[in-house]
Design an enzyme around this catalytic site. Sequence first.
Site, short mmCIF file in Angstrom:
data_model
loop_
_atom_site.label_atom_id
_atom_site.label_comp_id
_atom_site.label_asym_id
_atom_site.label_seq_id
_atom_site.Cartn_x
_atom_site.Cartn_y
_atom_site.Cartn_z
N ASN A 184 0.02 0.73 10.17
CA ASN A 184 0.47 0.58 11.38
C ASN A 184 1.23 -0.77 11.81
O ASN A 184 1.20 -0.87 12.54
CB ASN A 184 -1.09 0.64 12.18
CG ASN A 184 -1.90 2.46 12.74
OD1 ASN A 184 -1.01 3.18 12.10
ND2 ASN A 184 -2.08 1.60 13.50
N GLU A 185 0.93 -1.56 10.29
CA GLU A 185 2.13 -2.78 10.62
C GLU A 185 3.25 -2.44 11.18
O GLU A 185 3.48 -2.84 11.97
CB GLU A 185 1.18 -3.56 9.36
CG GLU A 185 0.19 -4.33 9.60
CD GLU A 185 -1.18 -2.91 8.21
OE1 GLU A 185 -0.63 -1.87 8.06
OE2 GLU A 185 -2.21 -3.03 9.06
N GLN A 224 4.43 17.45 0.49
CA GLN A 224 5.72 16.34 0.98
C GLN A 224 5.50 15.16 -0.37
O GLN A 224 4.39 14.25 -0.01
CB GLN A 224 5.25 15.17 2.65
CG GLN A 224 6.19 14.04 2.99
CD GLN A 224 5.40 13.31 3.94
OE1 GLN A 224 4.90 13.50 3.76
NE2 GLN A 224 6.60 13.03 4.99
N SER A 248 -0.09 14.65 0.32
CA SER A 248 -1.25 15.80 -0.22
C SER A 248 -1.29 17.12 0.44
O SER A 248 -0.06 17.48 0.25
CB SER A 248 -1.43 15.38 2.16
OG SER A 248 -1.08 14.20 1.94
N SER A 272 6.43 9.50 -0.77
CA SER A 272 6.11 7.90 -1.55
C SER A 272 5.59 8.43 -3.27
O SER A 272 5.45 9.13 -3.83
CB SER A 272 4.46 7.68 -0.99
OG SER A 272 4.05 8.26 0.04
N GLU A 282 7.06 13.56 12.94
CA GLU A 282 5.69 12.85 11.96
C GLU A 282 4.44 12.23 12.51
O GLU A 282 3.55 12.54 13.09
CB GLU A 282 5.21 12.34 10.27
CG GLU A 282 4.46 12.24 10.22
CD GLU A 282 4.21 11.79 8.07
OE1 GLU A 282 5.40 11.74 7.71
OE2 GLU A 282 3.39 11.79 7.61
C1 LIG Z 1 -4.60 10.29 4.08
C2 LIG Z 1 -3.39 10.10 2.90
C3 LIG Z 1 -2.12 10.65 3.35
C4 LIG Z 1 -0.70 10.57 3.04
N1 LIG Z 1 -0.28 12.17 2.23
C5 LIG Z 1 1.16 11.40 1.98
C6 LIG Z 1 1.88 12.57 1.95
O1 LIG Z 1 1.37 14.22 1.91
N2 LIG Z 1 3.45 12.49 1.04
C7 LIG Z 1 3.53 11.25 0.65
O2 LIG Z 1 4.64 11.15 0.11
N3 LIG Z 1 2.89 10.01 0.78
C8 LIG Z 1 1.43 10.27 1.44
N4 LIG Z 1 0.55 9.45 1.81
C9 LIG Z 1 1.64 7.72 1.47
C10 LIG Z 1 1.50 7.25 3.08
O3 LIG Z 1 2.60 7.11 2.81
C11 LIG Z 1 2.05 5.77 1.98
O4 LIG Z 1 -0.17 5.38 1.23
C12 LIG Z 1 2.08 4.47 3.57
O5 LIG Z 1 3.35 4.34 3.58
C13 LIG Z 1 1.92 3.04 2.55
O6 LIG Z 1 2.80 2.93 1.67
P1 LIG Z 1 2.01 1.99 0.48
O7 LIG Z 1 0.35 2.97 0.28
O8 LIG Z 1 2.45 2.25 -0.85
O9 LIG Z 1 1.72 0.89 0.65
P2 LIG Z 1 2.48 -0.46 0.57
O10 LIG Z 1 3.30 0.00 1.65
O11 LIG Z 1 1.99 -1.20 -0.36
O12 LIG Z 1 1.86 -1.36 1.83
C14 LIG Z 1 0.43 -2.25 1.53
C15 LIG Z 1 0.18 -3.04 2.71
O13 LIG Z 1 0.83 -4.25 3.32
C16 LIG Z 1 1.03 -3.37 4.57
N5 LIG Z 1 2.93 -3.73 4.79
C17 LIG Z 1 4.16 -3.56 4.39
N6 LIG Z 1 4.74 -4.29 3.86
C18 LIG Z 1 5.18 -4.65 4.63
C19 LIG Z 1 5.49 -5.32 5.56
N7 LIG Z 1 6.98 -5.09 5.83
N8 LIG Z 1 5.54 -6.01 7.43
C20 LIG Z 1 4.34 -5.92 6.95
N9 LIG Z 1 3.28 -4.95 6.98
C21 LIG Z 1 3.68 -4.35 5.36
C22 LIG Z 1 1.41 -2.29 5.18
O14 LIG Z 1 1.04 -1.73 5.97
C23 LIG Z 1 -0.03 -2.02 3.72
O15 LIG Z 1 -1.40 -2.11 4.96
C24 LIG Z 1 -0.72 9.49 2.27
C25 LIG Z 1 -1.54 8.29 2.85
C26 LIG Z 1 -2.50 8.80 2.64
C27 LIG Z 1 -3.68 7.46 2.86
#
Ligand SMILES: Cc1cc2nc3c(=O)[nH]c(=O)nc-3n(C[C@H](O)[C@H](O)[C@H](O)COP(=O)(O)OP(=O)(O)OC[C@H]3O[C@@H](n4cnc5c(N)ncnc54)[C@H](O)[C@@H]3O)c2cc1C
Length: 379
Positions: A360-361, A125, A160, A128, A244
């Site tokens: 989860n947020e 997928q 992933s 991100s 998902e």
């Molecule tokens: C094990 C694992 C597998 C993954 N696999 C894939 C994959 O296969 N394909 C893919 O595309 N992505 C994948 N991801 C990425 C994943 O979808 C993102 O990490 C996730 O959506 C969070 O985005 P970010 O890491 O950019 O964090 P950010 O969006 O930068 O968030 C950082 C923190 O701020 C909080 N936050 C951000 N915005 C808000 C808001 N509006 N209100 C409250 N809190 C907020 C978040 O909850 C988090 O705690 C994977 C991630 C992990 C850990």
Amino acid sequence: MDLDLTPDEDAFRAEARAWLAAHVPADPLPSLETAEGFAAHRAWEAELSADRWSVVSWPEEFGGRGVDIFKWLVFEEEYYAAGAPGRVSQNGINLLAPTLFDHATDEQRARVLPSMASGEVIWAQAWSEPEAGSDLASLRSRAVRTDGGWLLHGQKTWSSRAAFADRAFGIFRTDPDAPKPHQGLTYLMFDLRAPGVTVRPIGRLDGKPAFAELFLDEVFVPDEDVIGEPGRGWRIAMSTTGNERGLTLRSPGRFLASAERLLRLWRERGEDPAVRDRVADALIGARAYQLFTYANASRFAAGEQIGAESSLNKVFWSEYDMALHETALDLLGADGETAAGEWAEGYVFSLAGPIYAGTNEIQRDIIAERLLGLPKGRR
Ligand SMILES: Cc1cc2nc3c(=O)[nH]c(=O)nc-3n(C[C@H](O)[C@H](O)[C@H](O)COP(=O)(O)OP(=O)(O)OC[C@H]3O[C@@H](n4cnc5c(N)ncnc54)[C@H](O)[C@@H]3O)c2cc1C
């Protein structure tokens, strides 16, 4: 809701159990996050598929058994109870496939689904981006029109399985002038080995190259690999996220099996009454999640959408998974700290549960706003 399974469902359970007893490898396969383990898991997918156990709920023409969602849940319970290997093809089967069933053409389904069912093509997928995680609609990777298709440019991250997978699905900006960020996006499939794709593995906390970042430089995608109408990718993507977080990514069978393993561990090593209560909580939680999922499945079978309720599922299973592994590590004491065994590995992976599939947020905001009708908060 009728909580009893039918004789037909019981017979299906017995058939699945017998097949798994005869085929599940006696020794666990190497981790699917390594090249060797990936190949071993791909071979396992082929073995499952040869006897039509890989995608039981799909129509027979694509390699399934055409069974309903209740039999799928039964199969999953048996699968995890048998200690069968984790599914390396889960991104394709759980995320892309439902999207194809809902939005693709017949030609696309016939071309893509059978090789997904057999593990011949393993999918990643690619959603991100470095600046687009929770706020996915801010993604910047582009698809630019060219003769007979599109050229991809940009960067995706945290993909992933992409280190060893064959193909990927993602959303790309095709109309940079669209008035809103979630407009002008297009959902498409591409080849991870196509010219212009650079796959760079990212090491995880446990050192394994589980993820990759993808650098895309004029990667050609033919029109036949666009899913749905160009520019309408956001709506299609939202149906993928519902799957998902909702029913498919974490079926209760997985947690029922983990809770049973925890109970066995307690019987071997447990003394502390405080930990005993947490073991009991784990068993209750697994059963509660099972019943909640069967209730959702009943609604789904009656033609309803799961919708924002899938966020309840996601928060529940991710927090449950961490608590279950913490309990196991407390039972193991110093052995849990030092052993690189399944509980320690499972614990490290459980820490990612509140992040992937939407943090989860964000899920809590969805629950607050859409299910509880509370006023909009932080966003
Ligand atoms: C094990 C694992 C597998 C993954 N696999 C894939 C994959 O296969 N394909 C893919 O595309 N992505 C994948 N991801 C990425 C994943 O979808 C993102 O990490 C996730 O959506 C969070 O985005 P970010 O890491 O950019 O964090 P950010 O969006 O930068 O968030 C950082 C923190 O701020 C909080 N936050 C951000 N915005 C808000 C808001 N509006 N209100 C409250 N809190 C907020 C978040 O909850 C988090 O705690 C994977 C991630 C992990 C850990």
